[in-house]
Design a protein around this motif. Structure first.
Motif, PDB file in Angstrom:
ATOM      1  N   PHE A 180       0.591  -0.939  -0.047  1.00  0.00           N
ATOM      2  CA  PHE A 180       0.115  -0.105  -0.016  1.00  0.00           C
ATOM      3  C   PHE A 180       0.739   1.291  -0.270  1.00  0.00           C
ATOM      4  O   PHE A 180       1.825   1.166   0.485  1.00  0.00           O
ATOM      5  N   ASP A 181       0.740   2.484  -0.852  1.00  0.00           N
ATOM      6  CA  ASP A 181       1.741   3.669  -0.225  1.00  0.00           C
ATOM      7  C   ASP A 181       0.792   4.862   0.987  1.00  0.00           C
ATOM      8  O   ASP A 181       1.121   5.016   1.165  1.00  0.00           O
ATOM      9  N   GLU A 182      -0.325   3.657   1.985  1.00  0.00           N
ATOM     10  CA  GLU A 182      -0.599   4.216   2.804  1.00  0.00           C
ATOM     11  C   GLU A 182      -1.515   3.317   3.716  1.00  0.00           C
ATOM     12  O   GLU A 182      -1.963   2.576   3.444  1.00  0.00           O
ATOM     13  N   TRP A 183      -0.902   2.521   5.228  1.00  0.00           N
ATOM     14  CA  TRP A 183      -1.443   1.631   5.713  1.00  0.00           C
ATOM     15  C   TRP A 183      -2.465   1.883   6.726  1.00  0.00           C
ATOM     16  O   TRP A 183      -1.552   3.556   7.997  1.00  0.00           O
ATOM     17  N   ALA A 184      -3.462   2.037   7.007  1.00  0.00           N
ATOM     18  CA  ALA A 184      -4.723   1.883   7.647  1.00  0.00           C
ATOM     19  C   ALA A 184      -4.011   0.979   9.225  1.00  0.00           C
ATOM     20  O   ALA A 184      -3.263   0.086   9.291  1.00  0.00           O
ATOM     21  N   ALA A 185      -4.586   0.926   9.950  1.00  0.00           N
ATOM     22  CA  ALA A 185      -4.057   0.857  11.681  1.00  0.00           C
ATOM     23  C   ALA A 185      -4.512  -0.578  11.664  1.00  0.00           C
ATOM     24  O   ALA A 185      -6.154  -1.179  10.926  1.00  0.00           O
ATOM     25  N   PRO A 186      -4.297  -1.535  12.114  1.00  0.00           N
ATOM     26  CA  PRO A 186      -4.633  -3.024  12.031  1.00  0.00           C
ATOM     27  C   PRO A 186      -5.423  -3.162  12.812  1.00  0.00           C
ATOM     28  O   PRO A 186      -5.604  -2.491  14.110  1.00  0.00           O
ATOM     29  N   GLU A 187      -6.928  -4.298  12.232  1.00  0.00           N
ATOM     30  CA  GLU A 187      -8.221  -3.878  12.625  1.00  0.00           C
ATOM     31  C   GLU A 187      -7.977  -5.407  12.576  1.00  0.00           C
ATOM     32  O   GLU A 187      -7.787  -6.326  11.820  1.00  0.00           O
ATOM     33  N   ALA A 188      -8.364  -6.164  13.570  1.00  0.00           N
ATOM     34  CA  ALA A 188      -8.891  -7.755  14.105  1.00  0.00           C
ATOM     35  C   ALA A 188     -10.443  -7.724  14.596  1.00  0.00           C
ATOM     36  O   ALA A 188     -10.364  -7.241  15.116  1.00  0.00           O
ATOM     37  N   GLY A 189     -10.522  -9.164  13.964  1.00  0.00           N
ATOM     38  CA  GLY A 189     -11.946  -9.216  13.816  1.00  0.00           C
ATOM     39  C   GLY A 189     -12.041 -10.047  14.869  1.00  0.00           C
ATOM     40  O   GLY A 189     -11.458 -10.536  16.331  1.00  0.00           O
ATOM     41  N   ALA A 190     -13.310 -11.186  14.908  1.00  0.00           N
ATOM     42  CA  ALA A 190     -13.396 -12.625  15.745  1.00  0.00           C
ATOM     43  C   ALA A 190     -12.746 -13.355  15.472  1.00  0.00           C
ATOM     44  O   ALA A 190     -13.059 -13.595  13.714  1.00  0.00           O
ATOM     45  N   LEU A 191     -12.751 -14.283  15.449  1.00  0.00           N
ATOM     46  CA  LEU A 191     -12.696 -15.402  15.521  1.00  0.00           C
ATOM     47  C   LEU A 191     -13.458 -16.306  14.540  1.00  0.00           C
ATOM     48  O   LEU A 191     -14.738 -16.155  14.999  1.00  0.00           O
ATOM     49  N   ARG A 192     -13.634 -17.371  13.966  1.00  0.00           N
ATOM     50  CA  ARG A 192     -14.372 -18.060  13.291  1.00  0.00           C
ATOM     51  C   ARG A 192     -14.379 -19.758  13.217  1.00  0.00           C
ATOM     52  O   ARG A 192     -12.801 -19.575  12.987  1.00  0.00           O
ATOM     53  N   LEU A 193     -15.221 -20.272  12.504  1.00  0.00           N
ATOM     54  CA  LEU A 193     -14.910 -21.684  12.384  1.00  0.00           C
ATOM     55  C   LEU A 193     -15.391 -21.724  10.414  1.00  0.00           C
ATOM     56  O   LEU A 193     -16.341 -21.478  10.528  1.00  0.00           O
ATOM     57  N   LEU A 194     -13.996 -22.219   9.918  1.00  0.00           N
ATOM     58  CA  LEU A 194     -14.325 -22.291   8.717  1.00  0.00           C
ATOM     59  C   LEU A 194     -14.024 -23.165   8.035  1.00  0.00           C
ATOM     60  O   LEU A 194     -12.748 -24.357   7.940  1.00  0.00           O
ATOM     61  N   PRO A 195     -15.573 -24.548   7.110  1.00  0.00           N
ATOM     62  CA  PRO A 195     -15.636 -25.945   6.820  1.00  0.00           C
ATOM     63  C   PRO A 195     -14.993 -25.801   5.498  1.00  0.00           C
ATOM     64  O   PRO A 195     -15.347 -24.893   4.578  1.00  0.00           O
ATOM     65  N   GLU A 196     -14.074 -26.520   5.948  1.00  0.00           N
ATOM     66  CA  GLU A 196     -13.597 -27.041   4.177  1.00  0.00           C
ATOM     67  C   GLU A 196     -14.715 -28.452   3.552  1.00  0.00           C
ATOM     68  O   GLU A 196     -13.482 -28.847   4.131  1.00  0.00           O
ATOM     69  N   PRO A 197     -14.458 -28.071   2.729  1.00  0.00           N
ATOM     70  CA  PRO A 197     -15.340 -29.878   1.914  1.00  0.00           C
ATOM     71  C   PRO A 197     -14.255 -30.164   1.011  1.00  0.00           C
ATOM     72  O   PRO A 197     -14.015 -29.640   0.117  1.00  0.00           O
ATOM     73  N   LEU A 198     -13.449 -31.723   1.597  1.00  0.00           N
ATOM     74  CA  LEU A 198     -12.763 -33.021   1.206  1.00  0.00           C
ATOM     75  C   LEU A 198     -13.650 -33.317   0.066  1.00  0.00           C
ATOM     76  O   LEU A 198     -13.975 -33.894   0.101  1.00  0.00           O
ATOM     77  N   ALA A 199     -12.292 -34.044  -0.967  1.00  0.00           N
ATOM     78  CA  ALA A 199     -12.677 -34.142  -1.864  1.00  0.00           C
ATOM     79  C   ALA A 199     -13.217 -35.555  -1.526  1.00  0.00           C
ATOM     80  O   ALA A 199     -13.966 -36.631  -2.276  1.00  0.00           O
ATOM     81  N   SER A 200     -13.215 -35.825  -0.191  1.00  0.00           N
ATOM     82  CA  SER A 200     -12.846 -37.714  -0.146  1.00  0.00           C
ATOM     83  C   SER A 200     -14.640 -37.996   0.632  1.00  0.00           C
ATOM     84  O   SER A 200     -15.431 -38.497   1.297  1.00  0.00           O
ATOM     85  N   GLY A 201     -15.155 -36.487   1.088  1.00  0.00           N
ATOM     86  CA  GLY A 201     -16.531 -36.209   1.431  1.00  0.00           C
ATOM     87  C   GLY A 201     -16.392 -35.818   2.801  1.00  0.00           C
ATOM     88  O   GLY A 201     -17.736 -35.490   3.672  1.00  0.00           O
ATOM     89  N   ASP A 202     -15.207 -35.612   3.687  1.00  0.00           N
ATOM     90  CA  ASP A 202     -15.318 -35.167   5.091  1.00  0.00           C
ATOM     91  C   ASP A 202     -14.707 -33.636   4.759  1.00  0.00           C
ATOM     92  O   ASP A 202     -14.907 -33.133   4.081  1.00  0.00           O
ATOM     93  N   VAL A 203     -14.912 -33.247   5.887  1.00  0.00           N
ATOM     94  CA  VAL A 203     -15.107 -31.521   6.402  1.00  0.00           C
ATOM     95  C   VAL A 203     -13.909 -31.273   6.742  1.00  0.00           C
ATOM     96  O   VAL A 203     -13.826 -31.448   8.726  1.00  0.00           O
TER      97      VAL A 203
END
Length: 1000
Positions: A180-203
């Motif tokens: 960036f040419d100019e950076w804003a102050a860092p911000e952190a939000g919430a934790l979250r669980l992100l599901p990723e489907p796999l080719a095996s059918g599992d998550v």
């Protein structure tokens, strides 16, 4: 223990720029583009769940199963009068029903009672207090009866174990590679669980930390929602929330006469003593900067009088309890907007007398500030008409004028921001519908937040921001007067409709035109009644369709259509139709959004057929919705001469799919055909090839060549029977890059490794090992998308002059690739692909193709020469790819254009006796296989070479096929291993067949 930065709500940031080049910093979550599930999979998922028992108890209910969770994503049917006297009782019954589907745990329902027809109740999924992305229970109610529900619920969701990376490491991962040419102050939000489907059918579940990475590049603000895996540091998603816009018929200005205000206030017979009252007006641009200013009302303005604070009403009028005369300081702030330029709010002293005051504030700030203030108040009032119970945006939204930069405007979650004149653009604060559009992003943002959701989908965001503006101004075009000296807009909805899926290009503004266009055309089909349209819109609005990630627009758009039909339904039973179903379904169908929106067609094209014999066409459908009441059938349309009428046939359903027999045709015929699903309302879905049924610039259909054999071929690999092809015509071509050349394609992608973002082909058409093709510039290894595309003009590939008089019935076929609207490309679908024919050596030309329709695949075209021009001894054909240039348009009209051509073949009538005597030619056979020495291979092109290559592509042998298309030889001298014969079959198609060499 990991210490996180302060929690900051993630917000959308929308900007006004027209479509831009791909954002190299964006990362799409790799599971966001999952293919639509098949009909068989849906049936299996229903059978394996509690759905059969539910369906047995609830007649005519239907469901779309979630392919990952195995639960109903959307179930709907005739209204179910759920037992219970109140919400608590009814939802307890729903809880019990969900338990029967294996949905267990604890959740809290949030009931949304709206002014629209339907009420909703949602329950987000959490694990140990951490929200699960995409996990939500939904119910939809009509007068206390259930009409739809869904359980996007991950029953095996759990917080993964492992050592957590520290805060500085996660932040470093979030910003790695960004500049960036100019950076804003860092911000952190919430934790979250992100599901990723796999080719095996599992998550697989990722625990991710959400960061907001923000700053500026030049004058343009950047704000990226970024998800970082807290165990690995992998950035799983990074989405730039900067958005862009583009408008036509002006809304007439409303004149407000002071005497009308006086009469409305009951002051037409004033008493002897009157309190301070009156109306406030100012000079503003009512709609567009190219129109003159008008003296119009200043609504909802704050008047801080001594002893009383009040606001003007929607027409600028006010009545106080204060006596005058008095002098007050008035600033450009009110109920719904606070205006500032460089953080300074315009203000000034105003003298008020007893009785009625005709207050003109044309000296309050400048016309840009006053115009934007008025426009923000207009769109807020419009929103409240349709959502009177939605109060989350009932505050003065910061309205910033003359933000540093040019040709832009944006919404950043807490303010709307507008750029001054410059760079060939007018000040965006002067364009009312631009202001409405940006505020529309705020409506989307805050409304979804009020439902505990995030307005995720960029196309939905842009389309709905446009719709808020269009419905207020009765517009067909957005952003008129954006460019100085022009009254043209940036997006227009009354011409050239964008259609799903062929116009889905990965650029949010272009993709947003699909869903907004569907609403606009539905509005027209409903008689141009915005009141009816908006009543349907706000009822469907709460369906949270825009929670779908970018790339899942098919799911989002189809969910919208179902919710709109339910909004129109008058008896709680969607299965028996709705009062305006025809208009709604047609409006959405014009944009490719149908009730079979997830349907697919599985079809292997019939490339060749024997003369005077029926042609069997087969296809199989993957219809996600078992929507039998609206299903008409699977159809095929075919054509036997160029420009002739299309004949439509039903395809009969059988054990192996759908089948139709096209009538027998004489030798030399080229049959054009495409398949599709038809619903009862005339809507076409699952068109194969995609876009072949389009009215404007249809895609190429499939072609079947009847009773012909190949005579000449150019495959850029082994055969060059036509002679020299000219890659560039001096004095005619003017493209600065991306000129035609014969080379091995390299390919280019908007997102490296994501085939959905391809622009240029990465392989030639000819089967077998990597070969050559004609391409418009080879993408440099490691180069970005469009690094060597066609720029600033056109480039031509031209054949040598050919004598066609020696052929009885010449037919020519070629395979081509054309891209003019790739993922995140600028100015999509604005450049032409053209193929021209000449029979006088190039003195005059006839168009064979002249289209704006891209096809990011190798697509074959075939034609009978005499259907287009008379065959002569001076036949020439040429392929032209172009990048238009229009000075003053965004990037001067430039866009990303790629093209390729391969396997050009000239056919003539086949010798029927030779074909009858050698029926095995069409089938390639290699035997014995494996072999220790001798071999025979059949089915090759007679008297043509067949090569044998090893595993690294090196030639280890070559044979010439005899008149029967057969080769034979001995491989005893070769080392054991796998080899490939490469050559042309009897139809001239490039083929490869493997042979295993062994030792006894």
């Amino acid at each position: 223990m990991l210490r996180f930065l302060a929690l900051t709500a993630a917000v959308g940031l929308s900007s006004l720029l027209p479509a831009q080049q791909p954002d190299a910093f964006e990362i799409r979550f790799r599971a966001a583009n999952a293919p639509a599930p098949s009909q068989e999979q849906q049936a299996a998922l229903r059978a394996q769940s509690a759905w059969p028992a539910f369906a047995a108890a609830h007649d005519r209910w239907q469901t779309v199963m979630h392919p990952v969770t195995g639960l109903p994503h959307r179930a709907y049917g005739p209204a179910w009068d759920v037992p219970g006297a109140n919400w608590s009782d009814k939802l307890a019954v729903i809880d019990e029903m969900l338990n029967g589907f294996g949905v267990t745990g604890e959740w809290n329902w949030e009931v949304q009672e709206r002014a629209a027809k339907h009420d909703w109740a949602f329950a987000p999924q959490n694990v140990d207090g951490i929200p699960v992305e995409g996990g939500k229970l939904m119910t939809k109610w009509l007068e206390g009866e259930l009409v739809a529900w869904g359980a996007d619920w991950y029953r095996n969701a759990a917080v993964p174990e492992g050592e957590l990376l520290d805060e500085s490491t996660l932040w470093a991962a979030a910003v790695q590679g960004m500049q960036f040419d100019e950076w804003a102050a860092p911000e952190a939000g919430a934790l979250r669980l992100l599901p990723e489907p796999l080719a095996s059918g599992d998550v697989r579940f990722h625990l991710v930390q959400e960061f907001t990475v923000a700053g500026r590049v030049a004058a343009l603000p950047k704000r990226y929602k970024t998800w970082v895996d807290v165990h690995t540091g992998e950035v799983l998603l990074r989405v730039n929330q900067v958005r862009h816009i583009s408008g036509s018929i002006a809304m007439p200005a409303t004149g407000n006469k002071p005497e009308r205000v006086v009469r409305r206030m009951g002051l037409d017979r004033p008493a002897a003593l009157l309190n301070v009252s009156g109306a406030v007006r100012a000079e503003v641009h009512a709609m567009y900067p190219y129109q003159g200013t008008e003296l119009l009302e200043v609504p909802h303005l704050a008047l801080n009088l001594p002893g009383q604070n009040l606001f003007t009403d929607a027409t600028g009028g006010f009545v106080s309890t204060v006596n005058g005369p008095l002098s007050v300081n008035i600033g450009l702030e009110g109920r719904w907007s606070t205006v500032a330029t460089n953080s300074v709010m315009p203000s000034g002293l105003v003298n008020l007398a007893d009785g009625y005051n005709n207050v003109v504030l044309s000296g309050l700030g400048n016309v840009k500030e006053r115009s934007a203030y008025r426009s923000v108040n207009q769109i807020h009032d419009h929103m409240k008409v349709w959502m009177p119970d939605f109060n989350d945006l009932d505050f003065p939204l910061q309205t910033n004028i003359d933000v540093a930069g040019e040709c832009n405007a944006f919404y950043d979650g807490s303010s709307v921001n507008f750029y001054p004149a410059g760079g060939g653009c007018n000040a965006t604060s002067l364009i009312a519908d631009v202001v409405w559009h940006e505020y529309g992003h705020g409506i989307n943002d805050f409304f979804y937040q009020s439902l505990g959701a995030f307005f995720m989908n960029g196309a939905m965001g842009e389309g709905y921001a446009d719709l808020w503006a269009m419905s207020l101004g009765d517009l067909a075009e957005i952003g008129k007067g954006f460019n100085e000296g022009s009254e043209e807009g940036i997006r227009r909805y009354d011409i050239d409709p964008k259609v799903y899926p062929q116009d889905l290009v990965g650029e949010v503004h272009a993709d947003g035109e699909i869903i907004c266009g569907a609403w606009y055309d539905t509005h027209l089909l409903l008689g141009g009644d915005w009141a009816m349209t908006m009543s349907l819109f706000v009822d469907a609005y709460a369906g949270l369709q825009a929670e779908a990630m970018d790339g899942n627009e098919g799911q989002a758009f189809t969910d919208v259509l179902i919710d709109v039909l339910q909004a129109d339904d008058d008896d709680g039973d969607l299965s028996n139709g709705t009062p305006n179903a025809l208009a709604i379904i047609e409006g959405f169908d014009l944009h490719g959004i149908t009730i079979f929106g997830y349907a697919e067609m599985d079809h292997s094209p019939v490339e060749f057929a024997a003369a005077e014999a029926p042609v069997t066409i087969t296809g199989d459908t993957e219809i996600l919705f078992p929507y039998s009441l609206y299903f008409d059938g699977v159809k095929v349309r075919y054509q036997t001469e160029a420009g002739g009428a299309w004949t439509e046939m039903d395809m009969a359903e059988g054990a192996d799919g759908y089948t139709a027999e096209l009538p027998a045709q004489p030798a030399g015929t080229v049959i054009s055909y495409y398949l599709f699903i038809l619903d009862d309302f005339g809507g076409l879905s699952a068109v194969d090839p995609v876009g072949a049924a389009a009215e404007a610039y249809p895609n190429l259909p499939h072609f079947t060549l009847v009773g012909v054999e190949p005579l000449l071929i150019n495959d850029s690999d082994e055969y060059a029977d036509f002679g020299f092809w000219e890659t560039g015509v001096p004095g005619y071509d003017n493209a600065t890059t991306g000129q035609w050349e014969e080379a091995i394609p390299v390919g280019s992608f908007g997102v490296v490794g994501d085939p959905a973002t391809i622009a240029a082909p990465n392989v030639d058409h000819s089967p077998g090992l990597a070969g050559f093709a004609f391409v418009t510039g080879v993408n440099p290894a490691g180069g970005s998308i469009g690094a060597n595309d066609v720029d600033a003009g056109h480039t031509t590939l031209q054949s040598p002059v050919m004598d066609l008089t020696a052929y009885e019935h010449p037919v020519i076929a070629y395979w081509r690739w054309f891209c003019n609207a790739p993922y995140s490309g600028a100015n999509p679908r604005s450049d032409w692909w053209q193929v021209q024919l000449s029979n006088d050596g190039g003195a005059t030309w006839t168009y064979l193709e002249n289209t704006l329709q891209q096809d990011l695949s190798w697509r074959r075209n075939a034609f009978v020469v005499e259907d287009w021009i008379e065959p002569t001894d001076a036949f020439v054909m040429r392929f032209i790819a172009s990048d238009s240039t229009t000075v003053g348009e965004y990037l001067d009209g430039g866009s990303l254009v790629e093209a390729a051509v391969d396997d050009i073949v000239l056919y003539d009538l086949a010798n029927p006796d030779a074909v009858a005597a050698q029926p095995e030619q069409a089938a390639l056979r290699v035997f014995p296989n494996p072999t220790a020495a001798a071999f025979v291979a059949q089915g090759w092109w007679p008297r043509r070479e067949v090569r044998l290559v090893n595993g690294v592509g090196a030639e280890v042998g070559v044979w010439s096929a005899n008149a029967s298309g057969q080769i034979q030889g001995n491989l005893a001298h070769l080392a054991p291993g796998l080899y490939h014969f490469v050559g042309r079959d009897a139809h001239g198609r490039r083929q490869s067949r493997a042979i295993q060499v062994v030792r006894p």
